[in-house]
Scaffold this motif. Structure first.
Motif, PDB file in Angstrom:
ATOM      1  N   ILE A  19       0.724  -1.370   0.678  1.00  0.00           N
ATOM      2  CA  ILE A  19       0.257  -0.081   0.148  1.00  0.00           C
ATOM      3  C   ILE A  19       1.391   1.674   0.275  1.00  0.00           C
ATOM      4  O   ILE A  19       0.607   2.035  -0.803  1.00  0.00           O
ATOM      5  CB  ILE A  19      -0.953   0.029   1.292  1.00  0.00           C
ATOM      6  N   THR A  20       2.175   0.997   0.268  1.00  0.00           N
ATOM      7  CA  THR A  20       2.650   2.225   0.698  1.00  0.00           C
ATOM      8  C   THR A  20       3.652   2.848  -0.782  1.00  0.00           C
ATOM      9  O   THR A  20       3.570   3.572  -0.905  1.00  0.00           O
ATOM     10  CB  THR A  20       4.170   1.950   1.875  1.00  0.00           C
ATOM     11  N   TYR A  21       3.484   1.394  -1.344  1.00  0.00           N
ATOM     12  CA  TYR A  21       4.176   1.932  -2.765  1.00  0.00           C
ATOM     13  C   TYR A  21       3.109   2.061  -3.906  1.00  0.00           C
ATOM     14  O   TYR A  21       3.005   2.919  -4.039  1.00  0.00           O
ATOM     15  CB  TYR A  21       5.117   0.056  -3.347  1.00  0.00           C
ATOM     16  N   TYR A  22       2.163   2.100  -3.421  1.00  0.00           N
ATOM     17  CA  TYR A  22       0.695   2.488  -4.111  1.00  0.00           C
ATOM     18  C   TYR A  22       0.503   3.515  -4.118  1.00  0.00           C
ATOM     19  O   TYR A  22       0.675   4.518  -5.097  1.00  0.00           O
ATOM     20  CB  TYR A  22      -0.482   1.839  -4.024  1.00  0.00           C
ATOM     21  N   LEU A  74       0.305   6.763  -7.095  1.00  0.00           N
ATOM     22  CA  LEU A  74      -0.792   7.562  -7.818  1.00  0.00           C
ATOM     23  C   LEU A  74      -0.384   8.988  -7.702  1.00  0.00           C
ATOM     24  O   LEU A  74      -0.877   9.212  -8.916  1.00  0.00           O
ATOM     25  CB  LEU A  74      -1.746   7.674  -6.281  1.00  0.00           C
ATOM     26  N   PRO A  75       0.733   9.523  -7.206  1.00  0.00           N
ATOM     27  CA  PRO A  75       0.522  10.751  -8.375  1.00  0.00           C
ATOM     28  C   PRO A  75       1.831  10.951  -9.129  1.00  0.00           C
ATOM     29  O   PRO A  75       1.497  11.740 -10.237  1.00  0.00           O
ATOM     30  CB  PRO A  75       1.523  11.555  -6.909  1.00  0.00           C
ATOM     31  N   LYS A  76       1.996   9.948  -9.666  1.00  0.00           N
ATOM     32  CA  LYS A  76       3.374   9.287 -10.655  1.00  0.00           C
ATOM     33  C   LYS A  76       2.467   9.283 -11.895  1.00  0.00           C
ATOM     34  O   LYS A  76       2.042   9.854 -13.396  1.00  0.00           O
ATOM     35  CB  LYS A  76       4.495   8.447 -10.209  1.00  0.00           C
ATOM     36  N   LEU A  77       0.867   8.143 -11.693  1.00  0.00           N
ATOM     37  CA  LEU A  77      -0.139   8.578 -12.450  1.00  0.00           C
ATOM     38  C   LEU A  77      -0.714   9.393 -13.410  1.00  0.00           C
ATOM     39  O   LEU A  77      -1.019   8.948 -13.901  1.00  0.00           O
ATOM     40  CB  LEU A  77      -1.183   7.274 -11.724  1.00  0.00           C
ATOM     41  N   GLU A  83       9.365   3.528 -17.928  1.00  0.00           N
ATOM     42  CA  GLU A  83      10.034   3.725 -16.371  1.00  0.00           C
ATOM     43  C   GLU A  83       8.899   3.627 -15.326  1.00  0.00           C
ATOM     44  O   GLU A  83       9.542   2.567 -14.555  1.00  0.00           O
ATOM     45  CB  GLU A  83      10.412   4.603 -16.544  1.00  0.00           C
ATOM     46  N   LEU A  84       7.426   3.675 -15.608  1.00  0.00           N
ATOM     47  CA  LEU A  84       6.852   3.105 -14.266  1.00  0.00           C
ATOM     48  C   LEU A  84       6.481   1.595 -14.176  1.00  0.00           C
ATOM     49  O   LEU A  84       6.410   1.176 -12.817  1.00  0.00           O
ATOM     50  CB  LEU A  84       5.458   4.130 -14.151  1.00  0.00           C
ATOM     51  N   LEU A  85       6.268   0.951 -15.297  1.00  0.00           N
ATOM     52  CA  LEU A  85       6.027  -0.163 -15.300  1.00  0.00           C
ATOM     53  C   LEU A  85       7.470  -1.146 -14.451  1.00  0.00           C
ATOM     54  O   LEU A  85       7.018  -2.182 -13.070  1.00  0.00           O
ATOM     55  CB  LEU A  85       6.614  -0.762 -15.787  1.00  0.00           C
ATOM     56  N   LYS A  86       8.126  -0.614 -14.398  1.00  0.00           N
ATOM     57  CA  LYS A  86      10.046  -1.177 -14.592  1.00  0.00           C
ATOM     58  C   LYS A  86       9.834  -0.643 -12.771  1.00  0.00           C
ATOM     59  O   LYS A  86      10.421  -1.484 -11.978  1.00  0.00           O
ATOM     60  CB  LYS A  86      11.061  -0.691 -14.989  1.00  0.00           C
ATOM     61  N   GLU A 117      -4.447   9.019   5.487  1.00  0.00           N
ATOM     62  CA  GLU A 117      -5.743   9.667   4.643  1.00  0.00           C
ATOM     63  C   GLU A 117      -4.878   9.232   3.348  1.00  0.00           C
ATOM     64  O   GLU A 117      -6.106  10.188   2.567  1.00  0.00           O
ATOM     65  CB  GLU A 117      -5.629  10.482   5.372  1.00  0.00           C
ATOM     66  N   THR A 118      -3.719   9.725   3.245  1.00  0.00           N
ATOM     67  CA  THR A 118      -3.221   9.612   1.470  1.00  0.00           C
ATOM     68  C   THR A 118      -4.094   8.180   0.812  1.00  0.00           C
ATOM     69  O   THR A 118      -4.278   9.231  -0.314  1.00  0.00           O
ATOM     70  CB  THR A 118      -1.935   9.579   0.978  1.00  0.00           C
ATOM     71  N   VAL A 119      -4.389   7.318   1.052  1.00  0.00           N
ATOM     72  CA  VAL A 119      -4.278   6.595   0.313  1.00  0.00           C
ATOM     73  C   VAL A 119      -6.481   6.304   0.080  1.00  0.00           C
ATOM     74  O   VAL A 119      -7.465   5.155  -0.464  1.00  0.00           O
ATOM     75  CB  VAL A 119      -4.333   5.557   0.708  1.00  0.00           C
TER      76      VAL A 119
END
Length: 815
Positions: free
Chosen positions: A195-198, A202-205, A282-285, A528-530
């Motif tokens: 979840i931390t990685y997720y 999100l902002p990068k998406l 790059e995001l997928l990697k 709360e960020t998630v």
């Protein structure tokens, strides 16, 4: 006429007598106007009709011109209508029909709805037909061949014992107690590594989404060079995507790429040189678990320009050729979806912890879609105590779900448009203890009306379990925000964006008379960020004491029933008057319980009692039909229905009430009419308890009988294999169908007869097949008020002899 030729090309062939449309016009807004005249051959048949059936059929045919551009393999069949109003009672041979097809709620809505105005030549509307529903059917379904014999067509009524469950919602924990229980669990899930990685992803998406937006505007002619002035008027945007376009421009402005000056935008910053494909890789990697998000984002956002211009159907991007797999993975398998669906499942489990044995919970999932949330809930539900209704506006999702969840016997499937009155769609008021709605209610036009419909379906103290996106995510807007439903909002709750905060959802529920609400939150603020998604709980108020009207004579049973209800704190009165019905929530009709003994019953007694009972109930229903808040109606008989366990039926004169009760259920579903047959052998107090348990039950049983202290319900079942009874055909001689004694069809027989030579103007037909008509059945049962000397009204065969003056039928097939 060209229109009928086009219908024939689609396999719809109409006899010339039904080709009554003479002229037909259609505009681009799915409206048609038809000029209709009764064919010359049947002009003489107008007398008994206000609107001749052929004319009425042609009025509906006007709907077809609006559908000619649909898939040629699909035929639409009418399945229902909301209202028919006749304003003029005059016969006509020439009419006009004005058809308007209602806009579809979304591209995946398959049932079509149309309204028809029937107009006489001077322009006066003589009738309207509102809400004609048409359902698509494929040729394979329509013309499917069957190898079944006629014995497979036979069904019968079978009575089965069934435990009747009462409401379970009163046993639930309050929303706040459920929230308190799950707060530590939410915190635990939020702090998991994935979840931390997720959260980091999100902002990068969203940043990648900005590049897709710029690419789309460039594809429509804008040039993103520094200080360039851009005009929205230079873009060709479809009307339905104007809101979305404004939202995209707002995001570019907030990102510092554009600056709005009056009605123009100035480019103040250009995007970096990294290409979309390179940034995606790059995001997928960096986040290999994000393959589904990146795949779906690219599939939809790369076609953004085409969508905005109305050249591409976004539903085909989401579900290409009906494939739900990618969207299902996003809803079900992404880290964020896993966490929130797990919390929904655990919330439901906590709510049901206090459910006693012998109680059944009724759960409705609204907008279940791909079944992403459903898949998390079903494995944790007790099949013996659960009824789960999977509903969606599109039958496609239900068909897919039937395959996906085929192992669960307690699940049913129903089409539901939560924006429309649920009771007009076959749903009963207060019929669900828990309603689950995952990421669906925001996609409705008016949230206040939607929540009112949800509230209407919930039982007293029932629970709404709401999972909603509560903050904007640009990458999701470029996926689901391309659909029409995302931007259809038109209410006072939302201004320029379809999503609202969890706090606004909570206030909305309180305003719509939910007594208790709670928002499920983690303990730590960083969680709360998630919370782009939130779980909001709402519990309906407990019901106030009900008002009961007992209609019947002042006998011991009726008075005991009133006393029993009053002792339970309910308001109940016994009356014979049908007035002031709006103040009652339940009406129990006992008016026909005083039946004469069958041994003393005459035919006149039977006719009189049936007429009085049916007339009383009919008057009652006609009074209730226009009620804004109709009560439930229970028609009570005693020993009127055979469950095949009785020697005699002491309430034979009451049996006709069951016939009218079945009609009420078909024509006035809002009354939730039940027919309940009591057992004379059971003590009166137990009869009363059984009666009230059925009326107050969570079951939707409409035909119930109390026998030997057990409740039984009727079921339509396929008849067991039967040996057909064949009449012996006389050989080498003429014969006719006769009956040895009227009263039962088993007395039918074929008897020899003499052939009669045809007289002038007559023909003799060698019968190949004959129809069995209702009048023949009545005649065989001895129920006709007059005598006939033959059976049969119609036949198909070969003309073998003709009488004098018959010249054209010497060799013919007769119909």
């Amino acid at each position: 006429m060209e229109y009928y030729q086009k219908l024939a090309q689609r396999g719809v062939h109409l006899d010339t007598n039904f080709q009554a449309i003479k002229k037909l016009w259609k505009n681009k807004s799915e409206e048609s106007l038809a000029e209709i005249s009764l064919p010359e051959k049947i002009l003489s048949q107008t007398n008994p009709y206000t609107i001749h059936p052929v004319l009425l059929d042609a009025c509906f045919q006007g709907i077809g011109i609006t559908l000619l551009e649909e898939d040629q393999n699909i035929t639409y069949l009418p399945i229902g209508l909301d209202k028919f109003t006749l304003y003029e009672n005059t016969s006509h041979t020439h009419l006009w029909s004005h058809v308007k097809l209602r806009s579809r709620k979304s591209s995946i809505q398959h049932t079509l709805i149309a309204d028809v105005e029937i107009i006489e030549p001077q322009g006066t509307i003589i009738a309207t037909v509102e809400g004609i529903q048409l359902s698509p059917v494929s040729p394979e379904t329509l013309f499917a061949s069957s190898q079944n014999t006629y014995t497979d067509w036979l069904y019968g009524i079978e009575w089965r014992q069934k435990q009747i469950f009462t409401a379970s919602s009163e046993h639930f924990l309050t929303p706040q107690k459920i929230s308190d229980r799950l707060t530590p669990r939410f915190t635990e899930l939020v702090n998991k590594t994935e979840i931390t990685y997720y959260q980091q992803l999100l902002p990068k998406l969203d940043h990648l989404s900005l590049k897709y937006i710029i690419q789309a505007f460039q594809g429509m002619g804008w040039k993103f060079t520094e200080n360039q002035s851009l005009s929205k008027q230079s873009l060709t945007i479809a009307k339905k995507y104007q809101r979305l376009t404004d939202y995209l421009l707002k995001n570019l402005t907030e990102a510092g790429i554009l600056n709005k000056i009056d009605d123009h935008w100035q480019v103040i910053k250009t995007s970096n040189s990294a290409t979309i494909e390179r940034q995606k890789q790059e995001l997928l990697k960096e986040y290999p678990f994000a393959e589904i998000e990146l795949t779906l984002l690219h599939r939809c956002a790369s076609q953004l320009a085409q969508v905005l211009q109305g050249k591409c159907d976004p539903v085909q991007l989401l579900f290409p050729q009906g494939d739900l797999s990618t969207a299902t993975q996003l809803y079900q398998d992404s880290p964020g979806a896993k966490m929130m669906n797990t919390l929904v499942q655990e919330t439901l489990s906590v709510a049901l912890e206090t459910l006693p044995q012998g109680k059944k919970v009724r759960i409705l999932e609204i907008g279940a879609g791909t079944g992403g949330t459903t898949a998390y809930l079903l494995p944790y539900l007790n099949s013996a105590q659960t009824e789960y209704c999977f509903s969606d506006i599109s039958p496609i999702f239900s068909e897919k779900a039937k395959q996906k969840f085929s192992d669960y016997s307690f699940i049913s499937y129903q089409t539901l448009d939560i924006e429309q009155d649920p009771q007009k769609q076959g749903f009963s008021a207060e019929s669900y203890d828990i309603i689950v709605a995952a990421n669906v209610l925001h996609a409705t036009e008016n949230l206040e009306e939607t929540i009112n419909h949800v509230h209407q379906l919930l039982a007293p103290k029932g629970m709404l379990l709401l999972l909603e996106n509560t903050s904007a995510l640009l990458w999701l807007d470029l996926i689901f925000g391309l659909t029409e439903g995302w931007w259809r909002f038109n209410d006072e709750v939302r201004n320029d964006y379809p999503l609202i905060s969890a706090q606004k959802w909570q206030k909305l529920l309180i305003d719509r008379e939910f007594e208790h609400t709670a928002i499920l939150k983690p303990e730590q603020k960083q969680g709360e960020t998630v919370s782009q998604q939130s779980i909001i709980l709402g519990q309906k108020k407990a019901s106030a004491p009900k008002n009961w009207l007992i209609l019947g004579d002042k006998d011991v049973f009726a008075e005991n029933l009133v006393n029993y209800l009053q002792e339970k704190g309910q308001y109940a009165i016994l009356s014979q008057e049908i007035d002031n019905l709006d103040e009652f929530q339940h009406i129990i009709y006992l008016g026909s319980l005083d039946s004469p003994e069958p041994s003393n019953l005459t035919t006149q007694d039977l006719e009189t009692a049936s007429e009085i009972g049916c007339t009383n109930v009919l008057t009652l229903v006609q009074t209730l039909a226009n009620s804004s808040t109709p009560p439930t109606l229970s028609i009570v008989t005693r020993g009127a229905v055979s469950t095949e366990t009785e020697d005699i039926l002491p309430g034979l004169t009451e049996a006709s009430l069951w016939g009218i009760g079945k009609v009420i259920n078909l024509e006035h579903t809002q009354l939730n009419c039940r027919c309940i047959d009591l057992d004379t052998k059971i003590a009166p107090e137990k009869q009363i308890q059984a009666l009230l348990s059925v009326i107050e039950s969570t079951e939707k049983e409409t035909q119930v009988a109390l026998r030997d202290d057990q409740l039984q319900v009727s079921r339509l079942v396929r008849h067991g294999k039967i040996e057909p009874y064949k009449l012996e055909i006389p050989q080498n001689e003429a014969f006719k169908l006769d009956i040895s004694q009227k009263g039962t069809l088993s007395n039918l027989e074929l008897v020899p007869t003499s052939r009669i030579s045809p007289e002038q103007g007559e023909v003799e037909i060698k019968v190949g097949a004959t129809g069995l008509n209702f009048i023949d059945v009545l005649d065989g049962l001895g129920l006709l008020p007059f005598e006939r000397e033959w059976f049969g009204v119609e036949c198909v065969g070969e003309v073998v002899r003709v009488g004098e003056g018959v010249n054209e039928l010497k060799k013919a097939i007769a119909f």
